[in-house]
Design a protein around this motif. Structure first.
Motif, PDB file in Angstrom:
ATOM      1  N   GLU A  47      26.407 -10.367  39.799  1.00  0.00           N
ATOM      2  CA  GLU A  47      26.980  -9.563  40.875  1.00  0.00           C
ATOM      3  C   GLU A  47      27.035 -10.358  42.180  1.00  0.00           C
ATOM      4  OE1 GLU A  47      26.305  -5.305  43.163  1.00  0.00           O
ATOM      5  OE2 GLU A  47      25.010  -5.855  41.497  1.00  0.00           O
ATOM      6  N   LYS A  48      25.980 -11.126  42.440  1.00  0.00           N
ATOM      7  CA  LYS A  48      25.953 -11.946  43.648  1.00  0.00           C
ATOM      8  C   LYS A  48      27.048 -13.007  43.592  1.00  0.00           C
ATOM      9  CE  LYS A  48      22.598 -14.806  44.086  1.00  0.00           C
ATOM     10  NZ  LYS A  48      21.316 -15.473  44.238  1.00  0.00           N
ATOM     11  N   ASP A  49      27.210 -13.637  42.417  1.00  0.00           N
ATOM     12  CA  ASP A  49      28.239 -14.661  42.262  1.00  0.00           C
ATOM     13  C   ASP A  49      29.641 -14.084  42.414  1.00  0.00           C
ATOM     14  OD1 ASP A  49      26.206 -16.459  41.817  1.00  0.00           O
ATOM     15  OD2 ASP A  49      26.441 -16.469  39.636  1.00  0.00           O
ATOM     16  N   VAL A  50      29.870 -12.918  41.832  1.00  0.00           N
ATOM     17  CA  VAL A  50      31.183 -12.275  41.923  1.00  0.00           C
ATOM     18  C   VAL A  50      31.479 -11.899  43.372  1.00  0.00           C
ATOM     19  CG1 VAL A  50      32.487 -10.202  41.286  1.00  0.00           C
ATOM     20  CG2 VAL A  50      31.270 -11.477  39.544  1.00  0.00           C
ATOM     21  N   ASN A  51      30.475 -11.374  44.083  1.00  0.00           N
ATOM     22  CA  ASN A  51      30.679 -11.019  45.485  1.00  0.00           C
ATOM     23  C   ASN A  51      30.988 -12.246  46.328  1.00  0.00           C
ATOM     24  OD1 ASN A  51      30.351  -8.273  45.136  1.00  0.00           O
ATOM     25  ND2 ASN A  51      28.147  -8.340  45.490  1.00  0.00           N
ATOM     26  N   ALA A  52      30.299 -13.365  46.068  1.00  0.00           N
ATOM     27  CA  ALA A  52      30.565 -14.607  46.796  1.00  0.00           C
ATOM     28  C   ALA A  52      31.977 -15.105  46.494  1.00  0.00           C
ATOM     29  CB  ALA A  52      29.534 -15.667  46.431  1.00  0.00           C
ATOM     30  N   LEU A  53      32.383 -15.019  45.240  1.00  0.00           N
ATOM     31  CA  LEU A  53      33.729 -15.441  44.855  1.00  0.00           C
ATOM     32  C   LEU A  53      34.785 -14.597  45.559  1.00  0.00           C
ATOM     33  CD1 LEU A  53      35.499 -17.199  42.963  1.00  0.00           C
ATOM     34  CD2 LEU A  53      35.317 -15.342  41.310  1.00  0.00           C
ATOM     35  N   LEU A  54      34.583 -13.283  45.590  1.00  0.00           N
ATOM     36  CA  LEU A  54      35.538 -12.395  46.259  1.00  0.00           C
ATOM     37  C   LEU A  54      35.588 -12.676  47.756  1.00  0.00           C
ATOM     38  CD1 LEU A  54      34.883  -9.032  44.404  1.00  0.00           C
ATOM     39  CD2 LEU A  54      36.861 -10.526  44.190  1.00  0.00           C
ATOM     40  N   LYS A  55      34.441 -12.954  48.360  1.00  0.00           N
ATOM     41  CA  LYS A  55      34.392 -13.264  49.794  1.00  0.00           C
ATOM     42  C   LYS A  55      35.152 -14.559  50.076  1.00  0.00           C
ATOM     43  CE  LYS A  55      31.139 -14.040  53.542  1.00  0.00           C
ATOM     44  NZ  LYS A  55      29.745 -14.233  53.919  1.00  0.00           N
ATOM     45  N   ASN A  56      34.957 -15.576  49.227  1.00  0.00           N
ATOM     46  CA  ASN A  56      35.669 -16.841  49.401  1.00  0.00           C
ATOM     47  C   ASN A  56      37.173 -16.669  49.224  1.00  0.00           C
ATOM     48  OD1 ASN A  56      33.302 -18.194  49.908  1.00  0.00           O
ATOM     49  ND2 ASN A  56      33.086 -18.967  47.826  1.00  0.00           N
ATOM     50  N   ALA A  57      37.561 -15.885  48.244  1.00  0.00           N
ATOM     51  CA  ALA A  57      38.992 -15.653  48.001  1.00  0.00           C
ATOM     52  C   ALA A  57      39.615 -14.913  49.180  1.00  0.00           C
ATOM     53  CB  ALA A  57      39.188 -14.869  46.709  1.00  0.00           C
ATOM     54  N   ALA A  58      38.906 -13.917  49.706  1.00  0.00           N
ATOM     55  CA  ALA A  58      39.423 -13.175  50.854  1.00  0.00           C
ATOM     56  C   ALA A  58      39.550 -14.095  52.063  1.00  0.00           C
ATOM     57  CB  ALA A  58      38.510 -11.994  51.178  1.00  0.00           C
ATOM     58  N   GLY A  59      38.579 -14.978  52.261  1.00  0.00           N
ATOM     59  CA  GLY A  59      38.651 -15.935  53.362  1.00  0.00           C
ATOM     60  C   GLY A  59      39.816 -16.885  53.205  1.00  0.00           C
ATOM     61  N   PHE A  60      40.052 -17.350  51.990  1.00  0.00           N
ATOM     62  CA  PHE A  60      41.176 -18.250  51.723  1.00  0.00           C
ATOM     63  C   PHE A  60      42.499 -17.589  52.079  1.00  0.00           C
ATOM     64  CE2 PHE A  60      44.581 -19.310  48.742  1.00  0.00           C
ATOM     65  CZ  PHE A  60      44.789 -20.635  49.078  1.00  0.00           C
ATOM     66  N   PHE A  61      42.690 -16.350  51.635  1.00  0.00           N
ATOM     67  CA  PHE A  61      43.953 -15.679  51.893  1.00  0.00           C
ATOM     68  C   PHE A  61      44.112 -15.347  53.376  1.00  0.00           C
ATOM     69  CE2 PHE A  61      43.793 -14.873  47.269  1.00  0.00           C
ATOM     70  CZ  PHE A  61      45.019 -15.432  46.962  1.00  0.00           C
ATOM     71  N   GLU A  62      43.020 -15.067  54.062  1.00  0.00           N
ATOM     72  CA  GLU A  62      43.092 -14.820  55.505  1.00  0.00           C
ATOM     73  C   GLU A  62      43.519 -16.094  56.235  1.00  0.00           C
ATOM     74  OE1 GLU A  62      43.093 -13.025  59.111  1.00  0.00           O
ATOM     75  OE2 GLU A  62      42.921 -12.052  57.156  1.00  0.00           O
ATOM     76  N   GLU A  63      42.924 -17.232  55.873  1.00  0.00           N
ATOM     77  CA  GLU A  63      43.302 -18.504  56.489  1.00  0.00           C
ATOM     78  C   GLU A  63      44.753 -18.865  56.161  1.00  0.00           C
ATOM     79  OE1 GLU A  63      40.542 -21.629  55.578  1.00  0.00           O
ATOM     80  OE2 GLU A  63      38.830 -20.431  56.242  1.00  0.00           O
ATOM     81  N   ALA A  64      45.169 -18.607  54.943  1.00  0.00           N
ATOM     82  CA  ALA A  64      46.557 -18.891  54.549  1.00  0.00           C
ATOM     83  C   ALA A  64      47.526 -18.025  55.352  1.00  0.00           C
ATOM     84  CB  ALA A  64      46.735 -18.652  53.057  1.00  0.00           C
ATOM     85  N   ARG A  65      47.174 -16.774  55.577  1.00  0.00           N
ATOM     86  CA  ARG A  65      48.033 -15.882  56.362  1.00  0.00           C
ATOM     87  C   ARG A  65      48.177 -16.399  57.788  1.00  0.00           C
ATOM     88  NH1 ARG A  65      47.623 -12.257  60.101  1.00  0.00           N
ATOM     89  NH2 ARG A  65      45.363 -12.291  60.096  1.00  0.00           N
ATOM     90  N   VAL A  66      47.069 -16.809  58.392  1.00  0.00           N
ATOM     91  CA  VAL A  66      47.109 -17.344  59.756  1.00  0.00           C
ATOM     92  C   VAL A  66      47.935 -18.626  59.795  1.00  0.00           C
ATOM     93  CG1 VAL A  66      45.673 -18.367  61.567  1.00  0.00           C
ATOM     94  CG2 VAL A  66      44.946 -16.259  60.448  1.00  0.00           C
ATOM     95  N   LEU A  67      47.735 -19.492  58.806  1.00  0.00           N
ATOM     96  CA  LEU A  67      48.446 -20.766  58.776  1.00  0.00           C
ATOM     97  C   LEU A  67      49.947 -20.569  58.616  1.00  0.00           C
ATOM     98  CD1 LEU A  67      48.211 -23.857  58.731  1.00  0.00           C
ATOM     99  CD2 LEU A  67      48.035 -23.699  56.255  1.00  0.00           C
ATOM    100  N   VAL A  68      50.348 -19.717  57.718  1.00  0.00           N
ATOM    101  CA  VAL A  68      51.774 -19.516  57.449  1.00  0.00           C
ATOM    102  C   VAL A  68      52.459 -18.810  58.612  1.00  0.00           C
ATOM    103  CG1 VAL A  68      53.392 -18.298  55.919  1.00  0.00           C
ATOM    104  CG2 VAL A  68      51.524 -19.605  54.962  1.00  0.00           C
ATOM    105  N   SER A  69      51.725 -17.982  59.351  1.00  0.00           N
ATOM    106  CA  SER A  69      52.346 -17.270  60.467  1.00  0.00           C
ATOM    107  C   SER A  69      52.305 -18.071  61.767  1.00  0.00           C
ATOM    108  CB  SER A  69      51.672 -15.911  60.663  1.00  0.00           C
ATOM    109  OG  SER A  69      50.310 -16.104  61.011  1.00  0.00           O
ATOM    110  N   SER A  70      51.816 -19.296  61.741  1.00  0.00           N
ATOM    111  CA  SER A  70      51.746 -20.119  62.952  1.00  0.00           C
ATOM    112  C   SER A  70      53.140 -20.617  63.338  1.00  0.00           C
ATOM    113  CB  SER A  70      50.812 -21.306  62.734  1.00  0.00           C
ATOM    114  OG  SER A  70      51.395 -22.226  61.840  1.00  0.00           O
ATOM    115  N   PRO A  71      53.351 -20.950  64.619  1.00  0.00           N
ATOM    116  CA  PRO A  71      54.663 -21.462  65.053  1.00  0.00           C
ATOM    117  C   PRO A  71      55.037 -22.774  64.365  1.00  0.00           C
ATOM    118  CG  PRO A  71      53.291 -20.908  66.961  1.00  0.00           C
ATOM    119  CD  PRO A  71      52.443 -20.752  65.748  1.00  0.00           C
TER     120      PRO A  71
END
Length: 117
Positions: free
Chosen positions: A58-82
């Protein structure tokens, strides 16, 4: 409709319900036994069982989900940059230039000499 027919229909309905119930119970129990037997013989099944029962899963799955969410958040910021918008606009313009019917000649290449014997 007489009373005898009505009783006949009611009894048939009761027997149908009892038959369905017994058949479902026997079938499910047999299926469960077969699956349990097959799962107990399988090395993959045993490995999966130990993996599922592992407390750190459960701890590993939660860490994986947190990392995936962080990746997609960073990708969203990067793609929406000027800069990204400018890059995609330039790439689109370049593709339009190369896919147009009138391709500008970038280099003058000499003609191949013809082979005449």
């Amino acid at each position: 409709m007489d009373l005898e027919m009505l009783l006949n229909y009611i009894l048939q309905g009761i027997f149908l319900i009892v038959g369905i119930y017994i058949g479902e119970r026997v079938t499910m129990r047999g299926l469960e036994k077969r699956l349990t037997r097959m799962f107990n013989k399988s090395k993959t099944g045993q490995r999966l069982l130990t993996l599922i029962n592992n407390p750190s899963l459960e701890k590993d799955v939660n860490a994986l989900l947190k990392n995936a969410a962080g990746f997609f958040e960073e990708a969203r910021v990067l793609v929406s940059s000027p800069e990204a918008k400018n890059f995609f606009a330039n790439a689109t313009e370049l593709l339009k230039q190369f896919s147009s019917e009138e391709t500008p000649k970038m280099l003058e290449m000499p003609e191949k000499p013809s082979k005449t014997p």
